[in-house]
Design an enzyme around this catalytic site. Structure first.
Site, PDB file in Angstrom:
ATOM      1  N   CYS A  86       0.834  -1.207   0.000  1.00 13.88           N
ATOM      2  CA  CYS A  86       0.000   0.000   0.000  1.00 13.88           C
ATOM      3  C   CYS A  86       0.875   1.267   0.000  1.00 13.88           C
ATOM      4  O   CYS A  86       0.721   2.137  -0.872  1.00 13.88           O
ATOM      5  CB  CYS A  86      -0.945  -0.020   1.196  1.00 13.88           C
ATOM      6  SG  CYS A  86      -0.147  -0.496   2.762  1.00 13.88           S
TER       7      CYS A  86
HETATM    8  N1  LIG Z   1      -4.807  -4.029   4.774  1.00  8.46           N
HETATM    9  C1  LIG Z   1      -4.199  -3.357   3.811  1.00  8.46           C
HETATM   10  O1  LIG Z   1      -4.481  -2.161   3.568  1.00  8.46           O
HETATM   11  C2  LIG Z   1      -3.146  -4.027   2.977  1.00  8.46           C
HETATM   12  C3  LIG Z   1      -2.696  -5.292   3.231  1.00  8.46           C
HETATM   13  N2  LIG Z   1      -1.704  -5.847   2.451  1.00  8.46           N
HETATM   14  C4  LIG Z   1      -1.224  -7.205   2.692  1.00  8.46           C
HETATM   15  O2  LIG Z   1      -2.254  -8.109   2.275  1.00  8.46           O
HETATM   16  C5  LIG Z   1      -2.277  -9.239   3.125  1.00  8.46           C
HETATM   17  C6  LIG Z   1      -3.677  -9.351   3.754  1.00  8.46           C
HETATM   18  O3  LIG Z   1      -3.891  -8.175   4.529  1.00  8.46           O
HETATM   19  P1  LIG Z   1      -5.213  -7.941   5.379  1.00  8.46           P
HETATM   20  O4  LIG Z   1      -6.357  -8.472   4.631  1.00  8.46           O
HETATM   21  O5  LIG Z   1      -5.173  -6.559   5.820  1.00  8.46           O
HETATM   22  O6  LIG Z   1      -4.914  -8.906   6.612  1.00  8.46           O
HETATM   23  P2  LIG Z   1      -5.941  -9.486   7.657  1.00  8.46           P
HETATM   24  O7  LIG Z   1      -5.144  -9.767   8.888  1.00  8.46           O
HETATM   25  O8  LIG Z   1      -7.132  -8.628   7.747  1.00  8.46           O
HETATM   26  O9  LIG Z   1      -6.392 -10.877   7.006  1.00  8.46           O
HETATM   27  C7  LIG Z   1      -5.519 -11.911   6.706  1.00  8.46           C
HETATM   28  C8  LIG Z   1      -6.330 -13.194   6.578  1.00  8.46           C
HETATM   29  O10 LIG Z   1      -5.404 -14.253   6.306  1.00  8.46           O
HETATM   30  C9  LIG Z   1      -5.890 -15.461   6.861  1.00  8.46           C
HETATM   31  N3  LIG Z   1      -4.775 -16.204   7.466  1.00  8.46           N
HETATM   32  C10 LIG Z   1      -4.134 -15.917   8.621  1.00  8.46           C
HETATM   33  N4  LIG Z   1      -3.167 -16.840   8.862  1.00  8.46           N
HETATM   34  C11 LIG Z   1      -3.230 -17.719   7.819  1.00  8.46           C
HETATM   35  C12 LIG Z   1      -2.503 -18.885   7.493  1.00  8.46           C
HETATM   36  N5  LIG Z   1      -1.518 -19.347   8.263  1.00  8.46           N
HETATM   37  N6  LIG Z   1      -2.829 -19.558   6.354  1.00  8.46           N
HETATM   38  C13 LIG Z   1      -3.819 -19.100   5.557  1.00  8.46           C
HETATM   39  N7  LIG Z   1      -4.551 -17.994   5.833  1.00  8.46           N
HETATM   40  C14 LIG Z   1      -4.243 -17.306   6.940  1.00  8.46           C
HETATM   41  C15 LIG Z   1      -6.895 -15.091   7.928  1.00  8.46           C
HETATM   42  O11 LIG Z   1      -8.144 -15.667   7.562  1.00  8.46           O
HETATM   43  P3  LIG Z   1      -8.580 -17.117   8.077  1.00  8.46           P
HETATM   44  O12 LIG Z   1      -8.334 -17.151   9.554  1.00  8.46           O
HETATM   45  O13 LIG Z   1     -10.025 -17.154   7.703  1.00  8.46           O
HETATM   46  O14 LIG Z   1      -7.709 -18.071   7.312  1.00  8.46           O
HETATM   47  C16 LIG Z   1      -7.036 -13.583   7.872  1.00  8.46           C
HETATM   48  O15 LIG Z   1      -8.372 -13.160   7.862  1.00  8.46           O
HETATM   49  C17 LIG Z   1      -1.183  -9.029   4.154  1.00  8.46           C
HETATM   50  O16 LIG Z   1      -0.009  -9.670   3.729  1.00  8.46           O
HETATM   51  C18 LIG Z   1      -0.993  -7.518   4.155  1.00  8.46           C
HETATM   52  O17 LIG Z   1       0.259  -7.158   4.604  1.00  8.46           O
HETATM   53  C19 LIG Z   1      -1.194  -5.202   1.374  1.00  8.46           C
HETATM   54  C20 LIG Z   1      -1.614  -3.941   1.058  1.00  8.46           C
HETATM   55  C21 LIG Z   1      -2.583  -3.236   1.870  1.00  8.46           C
HETATM   56  C1  LIG Z   2      -1.164   0.624   9.166  1.00  6.17           C
HETATM   57  C2  LIG Z   2      -0.305  -0.607   9.004  1.00  6.17           C
HETATM   58  O1  LIG Z   2       0.033  -1.269   9.964  1.00  6.17           O
HETATM   59  N1  LIG Z   2       0.048  -0.922   7.782  1.00  6.17           N
HETATM   60  C3  LIG Z   2       0.837  -2.090   7.494  1.00  6.17           C
HETATM   61  C4  LIG Z   2       0.834  -2.298   6.022  1.00  6.17           C
HETATM   62  C5  LIG Z   2       1.014  -3.772   5.794  1.00  6.17           C
HETATM   63  C6  LIG Z   2       1.310  -4.150   4.447  1.00  6.17           C
HETATM   64  O2  LIG Z   2       0.726  -3.691   3.499  1.00  6.17           O
HETATM   65  O3  LIG Z   2       2.288  -5.041   4.400  1.00  6.17           O
HETATM   66  P1  LIG Z   2       2.884  -5.811   3.184  1.00  6.17           P
HETATM   67  O4  LIG Z   2       2.599  -4.984   1.996  1.00  6.17           O
HETATM   68  O5  LIG Z   2       4.307  -5.881   3.481  1.00  6.17           O
HETATM   69  O6  LIG Z   2       2.214  -7.109   3.078  1.00  6.17           O
HETATM   70  C7  LIG Z   2       2.291  -1.924   7.973  1.00  6.17           C
HETATM   71  O7  LIG Z   2       2.747  -0.805   8.094  1.00  6.17           O
HETATM   72  O8  LIG Z   2       2.970  -2.950   8.117  1.00  6.17           O
END
Ligand SMILES: NC(=O)C1=CN([C@@H]2O[C@H](COP(=O)(O)OP(=O)(O)OC[C@H]3O[C@@H](n4cnc5c(N)ncnc54)[C@H](OP(=O)(O)O)[C@@H]3O)[C@@H](O)[C@H]2O)C=CC1
Ligand SMILES: CC(=O)N[C@@H](CCC(=O)OP(=O)(O)O)C(=O)O
Length: 344
Positions: free
Chosen positions: A148
Protein backbone atom coordinates in the site's frame (compact mmCIF):
# COMPACT_ATOMS: atom_id res chain seq x y z
CA UNK A 1 -14.91 -16.68 -14.42
CA UNK A 2 -14.46 -18.70 -11.22
CA UNK A 3 -12.50 -16.90 -8.53
CA UNK A 4 -10.93 -18.16 -5.28
CA UNK A 5 -9.95 -15.94 -2.36
CA UNK A 6 -7.61 -17.32 0.31
CA UNK A 7 -7.79 -15.10 3.39
CA UNK A 8 -11.33 -14.07 2.41
CA UNK A 9 -12.16 -13.17 6.02
CA UNK A 10 -9.42 -10.52 6.17
CA UNK A 11 -9.78 -6.88 5.17
CA UNK A 12 -8.10 -7.33 1.78
CA UNK A 13 -10.24 -10.43 1.14
CA UNK A 14 -13.47 -8.64 2.08
CA UNK A 15 -12.58 -5.77 -0.22
CA UNK A 16 -11.96 -8.26 -3.05
CA UNK A 17 -15.43 -9.72 -2.41
CA UNK A 18 -16.95 -6.22 -2.53
CA UNK A 19 -15.36 -5.59 -5.94
CA UNK A 20 -15.77 -9.04 -7.46
CA UNK A 21 -19.47 -9.44 -6.59
CA UNK A 22 -19.96 -6.38 -8.79
CA UNK A 23 -17.61 -7.42 -11.60
CA UNK A 24 -19.26 -8.03 -14.99
CA UNK A 25 -17.12 -11.10 -15.84
CA UNK A 26 -17.10 -12.90 -12.48
CA UNK A 27 -19.59 -15.80 -12.15
CA UNK A 28 -18.49 -17.59 -8.97
CA UNK A 29 -16.52 -16.56 -5.88
CA UNK A 30 -15.13 -19.33 -3.63
CA UNK A 31 -13.85 -18.36 -0.20
CA UNK A 32 -11.07 -20.18 1.64
CA UNK A 33 -10.05 -19.98 5.28
CA UNK A 34 -7.32 -21.49 7.45
CA UNK A 35 -9.36 -21.18 10.64
CA UNK A 36 -13.00 -21.87 9.78
CA UNK A 37 -14.82 -24.35 7.57
CA UNK A 38 -18.40 -24.95 6.45
CA UNK A 39 -19.86 -21.77 7.90
CA UNK A 40 -21.30 -19.23 5.50
CA UNK A 41 -19.11 -16.16 5.12
CA UNK A 42 -22.33 -14.11 5.54
CA UNK A 43 -22.72 -15.60 9.05
CA UNK A 44 -19.39 -14.09 9.96
CA UNK A 45 -19.92 -10.85 8.04
CA UNK A 46 -23.59 -9.81 7.96
CA UNK A 47 -22.99 -7.16 5.28
CA UNK A 48 -22.62 -10.03 2.76
CA UNK A 49 -26.11 -11.45 3.47
CA UNK A 50 -27.94 -12.20 0.17
CA UNK A 51 -24.86 -10.94 -1.68
CA UNK A 52 -22.37 -13.78 -1.24
CA UNK A 53 -23.81 -16.95 0.27
CA UNK A 54 -20.78 -19.24 0.18
CA UNK A 55 -19.30 -21.57 2.80
CA UNK A 56 -15.72 -21.04 3.93
CA UNK A 57 -13.65 -23.95 2.61
CA UNK A 58 -10.37 -25.47 3.71
CA UNK A 59 -7.35 -24.42 1.63
CA UNK A 60 -6.82 -27.42 -0.62
CA UNK A 61 -4.79 -27.50 -3.85
CA UNK A 62 -7.33 -29.65 -5.76
CA UNK A 63 -10.18 -27.19 -5.25
CA UNK A 64 -7.95 -24.22 -6.07
CA UNK A 65 -6.57 -25.57 -9.34
CA UNK A 66 -10.09 -25.72 -10.87
CA UNK A 67 -10.45 -21.95 -10.61
CA UNK A 68 -9.57 -19.26 -13.15
CA UNK A 69 -8.00 -16.81 -10.69
CA UNK A 70 -6.78 -17.29 -7.11
CA UNK A 71 -6.07 -14.32 -4.83
CA UNK A 72 -4.15 -14.61 -1.55
CA UNK A 73 -4.82 -11.96 1.09
CA UNK A 74 -2.81 -13.64 3.81
CA UNK A 75 -0.11 -12.56 6.27
CA UNK A 76 3.54 -12.54 5.15
CA UNK A 77 5.01 -16.02 4.81
CA UNK A 78 1.74 -17.81 3.89
CA UNK A 79 1.28 -17.31 0.11
CA UNK A 80 4.88 -18.44 -0.42
CA UNK A 81 3.86 -21.89 0.91
CA UNK A 82 0.64 -22.16 -1.19
CA UNK A 83 1.04 -20.47 -4.57
CA UNK A 84 4.24 -22.15 -5.90
CA UNK A 85 2.34 -25.49 -5.95
CA UNK A 86 -0.39 -23.92 -8.08
CA UNK A 87 2.00 -22.49 -10.70
CA UNK A 88 1.36 -24.22 -14.01
CA UNK A 89 -1.85 -25.93 -12.86
CA UNK A 90 -4.25 -23.43 -14.49
CA UNK A 91 -5.33 -20.49 -12.34
CA UNK A 92 -3.80 -17.06 -12.59
CA UNK A 93 -2.36 -16.13 -9.19
CA UNK A 94 -2.37 -12.74 -7.45
CA UNK A 95 -0.76 -12.30 -4.04
CA UNK A 96 -1.58 -9.24 -1.95
CA UNK A 97 1.24 -9.88 0.55
CA UNK A 98 4.93 -9.05 0.21
CA UNK A 99 5.98 -12.68 -0.38
CA UNK A 100 6.87 -12.42 -4.08
CA UNK A 101 7.80 -8.73 -4.31
CA UNK A 102 11.45 -8.82 -3.26
CA UNK A 103 13.82 -10.46 -5.72
CA UNK A 104 16.71 -11.07 -3.29
CA UNK A 105 15.76 -13.72 -0.66
CA UNK A 106 18.26 -12.42 1.91
CA UNK A 107 16.67 -8.95 1.69
CA UNK A 108 13.15 -10.43 2.10
CA UNK A 109 14.27 -12.46 5.11
CA UNK A 110 16.00 -9.47 6.69
CA UNK A 111 13.00 -7.09 6.40
CA UNK A 112 10.13 -9.57 6.89
CA UNK A 113 11.80 -11.93 9.37
CA UNK A 114 10.31 -14.95 7.54
CA UNK A 115 11.71 -17.55 5.15
CA UNK A 116 11.67 -16.30 1.54
CA UNK A 117 9.47 -17.87 -1.16
CA UNK A 118 11.09 -20.44 -3.49
CA UNK A 119 13.47 -18.64 -5.88
CA UNK A 120 11.86 -19.99 -9.07
CA UNK A 121 8.44 -18.67 -8.04
CA UNK A 122 9.84 -15.24 -7.14
CA UNK A 123 11.58 -15.13 -10.53
CA UNK A 124 8.25 -15.76 -12.30
CA UNK A 125 6.38 -13.13 -10.29
CA UNK A 126 5.68 -9.79 -11.94
CA UNK A 127 5.37 -6.66 -9.81
CA UNK A 128 1.76 -5.58 -10.35
CA UNK A 129 2.00 -1.83 -10.82
CA UNK A 130 -0.05 -1.52 -14.06
CA UNK A 131 0.94 2.06 -14.89
CA UNK A 132 4.56 0.91 -15.23
CA UNK A 133 4.37 -2.83 -15.98
CA UNK A 134 1.19 -3.31 -17.99
CA UNK A 135 2.59 -5.55 -20.74
CA UNK A 136 4.45 -7.88 -18.36
CA UNK A 137 1.37 -8.16 -16.12
CA UNK A 138 -0.82 -9.15 -19.07
CA UNK A 139 1.54 -12.04 -19.88
CA UNK A 140 2.16 -13.27 -16.36
CA UNK A 141 0.83 -16.15 -14.29
CA UNK A 142 1.82 -14.82 -10.86
CA UNK A 143 1.46 -11.22 -9.67
CA UNK A 144 3.17 -9.71 -6.65
CA UNK A 145 0.61 -7.02 -5.89
CA UNK A 146 2.44 -3.92 -4.59
CA UNK A 147 2.33 -2.83 -0.97
CA UNK A 148 0.00 0.00 0.00
CA UNK A 149 2.68 2.56 0.96
CA UNK A 150 4.86 1.69 -2.07
CA UNK A 151 1.91 2.23 -4.43
CA UNK A 152 1.34 5.82 -3.25
CA UNK A 153 5.08 6.57 -2.99
CA UNK A 154 6.19 5.00 -6.28
CA UNK A 155 3.37 6.32 -8.45
CA UNK A 156 4.23 9.85 -7.33
CA UNK A 157 8.04 9.53 -7.59
CA UNK A 158 8.69 7.28 -10.61
CA UNK A 159 8.01 9.78 -13.44
CA UNK A 160 10.24 12.38 -11.79
CA UNK A 161 13.13 9.98 -11.15
CA UNK A 162 12.87 8.37 -14.57
CA UNK A 163 13.23 11.81 -16.20
CA UNK A 164 16.11 12.67 -13.82
CA UNK A 165 14.23 15.70 -12.46
CA UNK A 166 14.82 14.93 -8.78
CA UNK A 167 17.84 13.47 -6.99
CA UNK A 168 16.96 9.84 -6.13
CA UNK A 169 19.93 9.57 -3.78
CA UNK A 170 18.29 12.06 -1.40
CA UNK A 171 14.70 10.89 -1.00
CA UNK A 172 12.63 11.38 2.15
CA UNK A 173 9.09 10.04 2.47
CA UNK A 174 6.76 10.66 5.36
CA UNK A 175 3.71 8.38 5.03
CA UNK A 176 0.50 8.13 7.03
CA UNK A 177 -2.09 5.35 7.00
CA UNK A 178 -5.55 4.58 8.27
CA UNK A 179 -5.83 1.63 10.63
CA UNK A 180 -7.37 -0.85 8.15
CA UNK A 181 -3.83 -1.01 6.70
CA UNK A 182 -2.97 -3.15 9.73
CA UNK A 183 -5.61 -5.80 8.89
CA UNK A 184 -8.26 -7.29 11.15
CA UNK A 185 -6.04 -8.57 13.96
CA UNK A 186 -6.06 -6.19 16.93
CA UNK A 187 -2.78 -5.00 18.41
CA UNK A 188 -1.82 -2.49 21.07
CA UNK A 189 -1.25 0.17 18.39
CA UNK A 190 -4.74 -0.36 16.94
CA UNK A 191 -6.63 -0.77 20.24
CA UNK A 192 -9.36 1.92 20.25
CA UNK A 193 -8.28 3.69 23.40
CA UNK A 194 -4.70 3.98 22.16
CA UNK A 195 -5.62 4.85 18.57
CA UNK A 196 -8.33 7.42 19.24
CA UNK A 197 -7.07 10.99 19.88
CA UNK A 198 -3.59 9.74 19.09
CA UNK A 199 -1.03 9.82 16.27
CA UNK A 200 1.86 7.34 16.19
CA UNK A 201 5.02 6.82 14.23
CA UNK A 202 5.93 3.13 14.01
CA UNK A 203 8.68 0.83 12.62
CA UNK A 204 10.98 3.88 12.64
CA UNK A 205 13.46 3.49 9.72
CA UNK A 206 12.63 -0.26 9.74
CA UNK A 207 9.55 -0.52 7.54
CA UNK A 208 9.44 -3.59 5.26
CA UNK A 209 8.34 -1.42 2.34
CA UNK A 210 11.73 0.36 2.13
CA UNK A 211 13.43 -2.39 0.06
CA UNK A 212 10.34 -2.74 -2.16
CA UNK A 213 10.36 0.98 -3.02
CA UNK A 214 14.13 1.07 -3.58
CA UNK A 215 14.08 -2.11 -5.72
CA UNK A 216 11.29 -0.71 -7.93
CA UNK A 217 13.02 2.66 -8.41
CA UNK A 218 16.11 0.73 -9.48
CA UNK A 219 14.31 -1.59 -11.92
CA UNK A 220 11.75 0.82 -13.39
CA UNK A 221 13.41 4.25 -13.18
CA UNK A 222 17.00 2.98 -13.55
CA UNK A 223 18.43 5.10 -10.69
CA UNK A 224 20.20 4.06 -7.53
CA UNK A 225 17.99 5.41 -4.73
CA UNK A 226 18.61 6.12 -1.07
CA UNK A 227 15.37 6.56 0.85
CA UNK A 228 14.55 7.62 4.38
CA UNK A 229 10.99 6.36 4.89
CA UNK A 230 8.72 6.54 7.91
CA UNK A 231 5.14 5.52 8.58
CA UNK A 232 2.46 6.89 10.88
CA UNK A 233 -0.90 5.60 12.05
CA UNK A 234 -3.83 8.02 11.79
CA UNK A 235 -7.10 7.44 13.71
CA UNK A 236 -9.16 6.88 10.55
CA UNK A 237 -10.23 3.67 8.81
CA UNK A 238 -8.97 4.01 5.24
CA UNK A 239 -6.46 6.13 3.38
CA UNK A 240 -2.76 6.68 2.82
CA UNK A 241 -0.94 9.93 2.22
CA UNK A 242 2.70 9.60 1.21
CA UNK A 243 4.55 12.92 1.20
CA UNK A 244 8.01 12.79 -0.34
CA UNK A 245 10.75 15.42 -0.41
CA UNK A 246 13.67 15.52 -2.87
CA UNK A 247 16.15 18.09 -4.23
CA UNK A 248 15.66 19.16 -7.85
CA UNK A 249 18.42 18.29 -10.29
CA UNK A 250 20.25 21.19 -12.00
CA UNK A 251 18.06 23.20 -14.35
CA UNK A 252 14.79 21.57 -13.25
CA UNK A 253 11.76 23.76 -12.64
CA UNK A 254 8.31 23.10 -11.20
CA UNK A 255 6.95 23.21 -14.75
CA UNK A 256 9.20 20.27 -15.74
CA UNK A 257 7.90 18.22 -12.80
CA UNK A 258 4.28 18.91 -13.63
CA UNK A 259 4.86 18.08 -17.30
CA UNK A 260 6.49 14.75 -16.39
CA UNK A 261 3.54 13.77 -14.18
CA UNK A 262 1.00 14.73 -16.84
CA UNK A 263 2.97 12.91 -19.52
CA UNK A 264 3.10 9.74 -17.41
CA UNK A 265 -0.49 9.72 -16.24
CA UNK A 266 -2.91 11.78 -18.33
CA UNK A 267 -4.02 8.68 -20.22
CA UNK A 268 -4.17 6.48 -17.10
CA UNK A 269 -7.63 5.54 -15.84
CA UNK A 270 -6.71 5.46 -12.14
CA UNK A 271 -4.07 8.17 -11.64
CA UNK A 272 -5.10 11.82 -11.46
CA UNK A 273 -2.59 14.68 -11.43
CA UNK A 274 -3.63 17.85 -9.60
CA UNK A 275 -2.09 21.30 -9.69
CA UNK A 276 -1.94 23.92 -6.96
CA UNK A 277 -4.84 22.64 -4.85
CA UNK A 278 -4.61 24.37 -1.48
CA UNK A 279 -6.17 21.33 0.20
CA UNK A 280 -5.39 17.78 -0.79
CA UNK A 281 -6.70 14.84 1.23
CA UNK A 282 -7.32 11.10 1.47
CA UNK A 283 -11.11 11.42 1.29
CA UNK A 284 -10.88 12.45 -2.35
CA UNK A 285 -9.98 8.80 -3.16
CA UNK A 286 -11.88 7.01 -0.33
CA UNK A 287 -13.37 3.70 -1.52
CA UNK A 288 -12.01 4.18 -5.06
CA UNK A 289 -9.10 2.85 -7.11
CA UNK A 290 -7.61 6.30 -7.74
CA UNK A 291 -4.15 7.49 -6.83
CA UNK A 292 -4.17 11.29 -6.76
CA UNK A 293 -0.87 13.14 -7.05
CA UNK A 294 0.20 16.74 -6.53
CA UNK A 295 3.60 18.43 -6.41
CA UNK A 296 4.92 21.79 -5.27
CA UNK A 297 8.43 23.22 -5.40
CA UNK A 298 9.77 25.21 -2.47
CA UNK A 299 11.89 27.91 -4.20
CA UNK A 300 13.67 28.70 -0.92
CA UNK A 301 15.15 25.17 -0.58
CA UNK A 302 14.94 24.13 -4.26
CA UNK A 303 13.27 20.91 -3.11
CA UNK A 304 10.10 19.33 -4.39
CA UNK A 305 7.25 18.18 -2.17
CA UNK A 306 5.43 15.30 -3.89
CA UNK A 307 2.18 14.00 -2.45
CA UNK A 308 0.33 10.78 -3.35
CA UNK A 309 -2.97 9.68 -1.82
CA UNK A 310 -4.74 6.32 -2.18
CA UNK A 311 -7.28 4.18 -0.40
CA UNK A 312 -5.02 1.48 1.09
CA UNK A 313 -7.61 -1.27 0.59
CA UNK A 314 -8.32 -0.24 -3.03
CA UNK A 315 -5.37 1.03 -5.12
CA UNK A 316 -3.19 -0.13 -2.20
CA UNK A 317 -4.51 -3.72 -2.24
CA UNK A 318 -7.77 -5.22 -3.62
CA UNK A 319 -8.52 -2.56 -6.27
CA UNK A 320 -5.04 -2.84 -7.76
CA UNK A 321 -5.31 -6.67 -7.54
CA UNK A 322 -8.55 -6.59 -9.59
CA UNK A 323 -6.91 -4.17 -12.06
CA UNK A 324 -4.12 -6.78 -12.42
CA UNK A 325 -6.67 -9.60 -12.83
CA UNK A 326 -8.36 -7.64 -15.63
CA UNK A 327 -5.05 -7.23 -17.44
CA UNK A 328 -4.04 -10.88 -16.96
CA UNK A 329 -7.41 -12.07 -18.28
CA UNK A 330 -7.54 -9.71 -21.28
CA UNK A 331 -10.53 -7.80 -19.87
CA UNK A 332 -11.21 -4.07 -19.77
CA UNK A 333 -8.69 -2.84 -17.19
CA UNK A 334 -11.39 -0.76 -15.50
CA UNK A 335 -13.97 -3.58 -15.18
CA UNK A 336 -15.52 -3.63 -11.71
CA UNK A 337 -13.46 -0.64 -10.60
CA UNK A 338 -15.24 2.48 -11.79
CA UNK A 339 -16.56 3.42 -8.38
CA UNK A 340 -16.84 7.09 -7.44
CA UNK A 341 -14.89 8.04 -4.27
CA UNK A 342 -17.05 8.20 -1.16
CA UNK A 343 -16.31 11.81 -0.23
CA UNK A 344 -19.13 12.30 2.25
N1 LIG B 1 -4.81 -4.03 4.77
C1 LIG B 1 -4.20 -3.36 3.81
O1 LIG B 1 -4.48 -2.16 3.57
C2 LIG B 1 -3.15 -4.03 2.98
C3 LIG B 1 -2.70 -5.29 3.23
N2 LIG B 1 -1.70 -5.85 2.45
C4 LIG B 1 -1.22 -7.21 2.69
O2 LIG B 1 -2.25 -8.11 2.28
C5 LIG B 1 -2.28 -9.24 3.12
C6 LIG B 1 -3.68 -9.35 3.75
O3 LIG B 1 -3.89 -8.18 4.53
P1 LIG B 1 -5.21 -7.94 5.38
O4 LIG B 1 -6.36 -8.47 4.63
O5 LIG B 1 -5.17 -6.56 5.82
O6 LIG B 1 -4.91 -8.91 6.61
P2 LIG B 1 -5.94 -9.49 7.66
O7 LIG B 1 -5.14 -9.77 8.89
O8 LIG B 1 -7.13 -8.63 7.75
O9 LIG B 1 -6.39 -10.88 7.01
C7 LIG B 1 -5.52 -11.91 6.71
C8 LIG B 1 -6.33 -13.19 6.58
O10 LIG B 1 -5.40 -14.25 6.31
C9 LIG B 1 -5.89 -15.46 6.86
N3 LIG B 1 -4.78 -16.20 7.47
C10 LIG B 1 -4.13 -15.92 8.62
N4 LIG B 1 -3.17 -16.84 8.86
C11 LIG B 1 -3.23 -17.72 7.82
C12 LIG B 1 -2.50 -18.89 7.49
N5 LIG B 1 -1.52 -19.35 8.26
N6 LIG B 1 -2.83 -19.56 6.35
C13 LIG B 1 -3.82 -19.10 5.56
N7 LIG B 1 -4.55 -17.99 5.83
C14 LIG B 1 -4.24 -17.31 6.94
C15 LIG B 1 -6.90 -15.09 7.93
O11 LIG B 1 -8.14 -15.67 7.56
P3 LIG B 1 -8.58 -17.12 8.08
O12 LIG B 1 -8.33 -17.15 9.55
O13 LIG B 1 -10.03 -17.15 7.70
O14 LIG B 1 -7.71 -18.07 7.31
C16 LIG B 1 -7.04 -13.58 7.87
O15 LIG B 1 -8.37 -13.16 7.86
C17 LIG B 1 -1.18 -9.03 4.15
O16 LIG B 1 -0.01 -9.67 3.73
C18 LIG B 1 -0.99 -7.52 4.15
O17 LIG B 1 0.26 -7.16 4.60
C19 LIG B 1 -1.19 -5.20 1.37
C20 LIG B 1 -1.61 -3.94 1.06
C21 LIG B 1 -2.58 -3.24 1.87
C1 LIG C 1 -1.16 0.62 9.17
C2 LIG C 1 -0.31 -0.61 9.00
O1 LIG C 1 0.03 -1.27 9.96
N1 LIG C 1 0.05 -0.92 7.78
C3 LIG C 1 0.84 -2.09 7.49
C4 LIG C 1 0.83 -2.30 6.02
C5 LIG C 1 1.01 -3.77 5.79
C6 LIG C 1 1.31 -4.15 4.45
O2 LIG C 1 0.73 -3.69 3.50
O3 LIG C 1 2.29 -5.04 4.40
P1 LIG C 1 2.88 -5.81 3.18
O4 LIG C 1 2.60 -4.98 2.00
O5 LIG C 1 4.31 -5.88 3.48
O6 LIG C 1 2.21 -7.11 3.08
C7 LIG C 1 2.29 -1.92 7.97
O7 LIG C 1 2.75 -0.80 8.09
O8 LIG C 1 2.97 -2.95 8.12
Amino acid sequence: MKIGIIGATGYGGLELIRLLTNHPRVDEIHVFSSSEENIQISHKYAHLTNILEQPLQAIETGALSNLDVVFTGTPAGVASTILPQLLGTGPKLIDLSGDFRIQDPTIYEHWYGKPAAPKEAVKQAIYGLPEWNRREIANSELIANPGCYPTATLLSLLPLIKENLIDASQLYTDAKSGVSGAGNKPSQLTHYSELNENFSIYKINQHQHIPEIEQTIRTIAGSEPLLTFNTHLVPMTRGIMATSYAPLTDGTTEKHLKEALHEAYDSEPFVRVFEDKPVFNTKQVYGSNYCDIQIAVDPRTNRATIIGVIDNLMKGAAGQAVQNMNLMCGLDEKAGLTVVPLMI
